[in-house]
Design a protein around this motif. Sequence first.
Motif, PDB file in Angstrom:
ATOM      1  N   UNK A 172       0.851  -1.189   0.000  1.00 17.44           N
ATOM      2  CA  UNK A 172       0.000   0.000   0.000  1.00 17.44           C
ATOM      3  C   UNK A 172       0.886   1.238   0.000  1.00 17.44           C
ATOM      4  N   UNK A 173       0.616   2.149  -0.896  1.00 17.96           N
ATOM      5  CA  UNK A 173       1.400   3.381  -0.981  1.00 17.96           C
ATOM      6  C   UNK A 173       1.300   4.161   0.328  1.00 17.96           C
ATOM      7  N   UNK A 174       2.435   4.646   0.809  1.00 17.97           N
ATOM      8  CA  UNK A 174       2.474   5.392   2.058  1.00 17.97           C
ATOM      9  C   UNK A 174       2.707   4.544   3.278  1.00 17.97           C
ATOM     10  N   UNK A 175       2.529   3.235   3.150  1.00 20.43           N
ATOM     11  CA  UNK A 175       2.787   2.318   4.272  1.00 20.43           C
ATOM     12  C   UNK A 175       4.171   1.740   4.067  1.00 20.43           C
ATOM     13  N   UNK A 176       5.153   2.313   4.715  1.00 21.84           N
ATOM     14  CA  UNK A 176       6.546   1.951   4.473  1.00 21.84           C
ATOM     15  C   UNK A 176       7.354   2.110   5.754  1.00 21.84           C
ATOM     16  N   UNK A 177       8.512   1.477   5.772  1.00 28.59           N
ATOM     17  CA  UNK A 177       9.435   1.625   6.893  1.00 28.59           C
ATOM     18  C   UNK A 177      10.358   2.805   6.649  1.00 28.59           C
ATOM     19  N   UNK A 178      11.009   3.252   7.696  1.00 25.49           N
ATOM     20  CA  UNK A 178      11.949   4.369   7.612  1.00 25.49           C
ATOM     21  C   UNK A 178      13.253   3.979   8.287  1.00 25.49           C
ATOM     22  N   UNK A 179      14.348   4.392   7.701  1.00 23.14           N
ATOM     23  CA  UNK A 179      15.670   4.049   8.222  1.00 23.14           C
ATOM     24  C   UNK A 179      16.106   5.050   9.285  1.00 23.14           C
ATOM     25  N   UNK A 180      16.690   4.517  10.347  1.00 23.37           N
ATOM     26  CA  UNK A 180      17.206   5.327  11.447  1.00 23.37           C
ATOM     27  C   UNK A 180      18.692   5.047  11.623  1.00 23.37           C
ATOM     28  N   UNK A 181      19.423   6.054  12.063  1.00 24.83           N
ATOM     29  CA  UNK A 181      20.868   5.885  12.261  1.00 24.83           C
ATOM     30  C   UNK A 181      21.321   6.736  13.438  1.00 24.83           C
ATOM     31  N   UNK A 182      22.366   6.273  14.082  1.00 22.48           N
ATOM     32  CA  UNK A 182      22.966   7.007  15.185  1.00 22.48           C
ATOM     33  C   UNK A 182      24.323   6.405  15.512  1.00 22.48           C
ATOM     34  N   UNK A 183      24.949   6.913  16.552  1.00 23.83           N
ATOM     35  CA  UNK A 183      26.212   6.322  16.990  1.00 23.83           C
ATOM     36  C   UNK A 183      26.233   6.316  18.509  1.00 23.83           C
ATOM     37  N   UNK A 184      27.063   5.439  19.055  1.00 23.18           N
ATOM     38  CA  UNK A 184      27.130   5.336  20.499  1.00 23.18           C
ATOM     39  C   UNK A 184      28.389   4.613  20.938  1.00 23.18           C
ATOM     40  N   UNK A 185      28.414   4.239  22.190  1.00 26.58           N
ATOM     41  CA  UNK A 185      29.569   3.572  22.772  1.00 26.58           C
ATOM     42  C   UNK A 185      29.169   2.195  23.278  1.00 26.58           C
ATOM     43  N   UNK A 186      30.035   1.226  23.023  1.00 29.86           N
ATOM     44  CA  UNK A 186      29.878  -0.122  23.547  1.00 29.86           C
ATOM     45  C   UNK A 186      30.923  -0.323  24.633  1.00 29.86           C
ATOM     46  N   UNK A 187      30.497  -0.700  25.814  1.00 33.01           N
ATOM     47  CA  UNK A 187      31.402  -0.902  26.940  1.00 33.01           C
ATOM     48  C   UNK A 187      31.382  -2.367  27.369  1.00 33.01           C
ATOM     49  N   UNK A 188      32.306  -2.702  28.275  1.00 29.13           N
ATOM     50  CA  UNK A 188      32.366  -4.060  28.804  1.00 29.13           C
ATOM     51  C   UNK A 188      33.153  -5.029  27.949  1.00 29.13           C
ATOM     52  N   UNK A 189      33.951  -4.521  27.008  1.00 27.83           N
ATOM     53  CA  UNK A 189      34.745  -5.405  26.161  1.00 27.83           C
ATOM     54  C   UNK A 189      35.974  -5.910  26.906  1.00 27.83           C
ATOM     55  N   UNK A 190      36.458  -7.066  26.504  1.00 26.83           N
ATOM     56  CA  UNK A 190      37.609  -7.687  27.157  1.00 26.83           C
ATOM     57  C   UNK A 190      38.896  -7.251  26.460  1.00 26.83           C
ATOM     58  N   UNK A 191      39.299  -5.999  26.687  1.00 30.56           N
ATOM     59  CA  UNK A 191      40.517  -5.422  26.116  1.00 30.56           C
ATOM     60  C   UNK A 191      40.543  -5.513  24.586  1.00 30.56           C
ATOM     61  N   UNK A 192      39.369  -5.464  23.968  1.00 25.89           N
ATOM     62  CA  UNK A 192      39.301  -5.533  22.510  1.00 25.89           C
ATOM     63  C   UNK A 192      38.680  -4.281  21.919  1.00 25.89           C
ATOM     64  N   UNK A 193      38.712  -3.177  22.681  1.00 24.35           N
ATOM     65  CA  UNK A 193      38.102  -1.938  22.235  1.00 24.35           C
ATOM     66  C   UNK A 193      38.996  -1.110  21.335  1.00 24.35           C
ATOM     67  N   UNK A 194      38.586   0.162  21.126  1.00 20.89           N
ATOM     68  CA  UNK A 194      39.300   1.068  20.223  1.00 20.89           C
ATOM     69  C   UNK A 194      40.529   1.671  20.900  1.00 20.89           C
ATOM     70  N   UNK A 195      41.425   2.144  20.044  1.00 25.52           N
ATOM     71  CA  UNK A 195      42.588   2.900  20.504  1.00 25.52           C
ATOM     72  C   UNK A 195      42.643   4.274  19.847  1.00 25.52           C
ATOM     73  N   UNK A 196      41.567   4.674  19.194  1.00 22.39           N
ATOM     74  CA  UNK A 196      41.538   5.939  18.463  1.00 22.39           C
ATOM     75  C   UNK A 196      41.180   7.089  19.395  1.00 22.39           C
ATOM     76  N   UNK A 197      41.567   8.315  18.998  1.00 26.05           N
ATOM     77  CA  UNK A 197      41.338   9.487  19.836  1.00 26.05           C
ATOM     78  C   UNK A 197      39.868   9.882  19.868  1.00 26.05           C
TER      79      UNK A 197
END
Length: 362
Positions: free
Chosen positions: A28-53
């Motif tokens: 049906x025209x007008x009945x559609x999904x919409x894309x969402x985007x964002x960014x965040x932080x993931x914590x609790x990793x076992x020394x496998x995280x980022x090293x970037x500034x």
Amino acid sequence: MNRLILVLFLGLLTTAAQAERIKDIASVAGVRSNQLIGYGLVTGLDKSGDKTRFTGQSLRNMMGKLGMTLPPGTDPRAKNVALVSVHADLPAFAKPGQKIDVTVSSIGDAKSLRGGSLLMSPLRGADGNVYAVAQGNLVVGGLSASGQDGSKITVNNPLVGRVPNGAIVERAVPTSFDQSADLVFNLNSADFTTASRVAEAINKSLGAGAAQAVDGTSVTVRAPVDVNQRVSFTSVLENIEVSPDDAPAKVIINSRTGTVIINSKVRVQPAAVSHGSLTVTINENLQVSQPGALAGGTTAVTPQSDVSVKEENNHMFVFSPGVSLDEIVQAVNSVGAAPSDLVAILEALKSAGALRAELMVI
């Protein structure tokens, strides 16, 4: 094995078209999904995280919003934190308080997101507004392990994970479902014949003049103004069965895997194709020329080339007018050829204008 694959495709693609519900071939025209985007932080990793500034900068910003101020110039190089992108699809008619799945993927140089937890991350639409907020524990199907000697093993992708029901909808997206006088059904695949059959099926169920095919994709239907009646009316329409028209003649070739898909409508005009291979082999051998004891010459190295030509037995294929998929596959299999040989034959037929089908290479 190659021959079996071709025969299976033949059996699948020559099946007669079955009646389908309108809801399975159109939306049906007008009945559609919409894309969402964002960014965040993931914590609790076992020394496998980022090293970037920029990961440290994001961590400083988050801690500042929570009331914790780090000393100026401090770079929190936490190995258990990773900066990630978060995206999701907001379904049609999603209401505030409902939950949707989100996908999380690493932005920096993290080694793995396994075991991490996504912190509160707003998800925005194309208009910049926040429509959902994501948070929760990641489910990562990949695994990565490395040793001190540099050896490493990776299973699937450990840098992408999902959070089932990880986002809560905060804002609803308005739709035009109850704002127009007519309902419009858009076919998933444009086809004039199928659009005409959809209109005919609706008119047969509701009465003449209820539906009209606008083009090869859209069919308009007069609908009730009352929202409750319109929902019931749409439910009746989308369960009407229609026999879609057969797809146009098409040949799809996957150049990476060598897979060839041919539908049952493919035909060829009269043609003869000679298929074979010519192999030229050149071997360079170095010969040492040694003069006699009293000849007064010098030792020299002279090249010697061996050239050989090998031609395999050519296979001549003769196709009569209107040859079908079954006959093409049988002709190729009868000489023990591979799917790559079938690709070469089809390309030759297309170049000669004898292939009555669209040829797509992906």
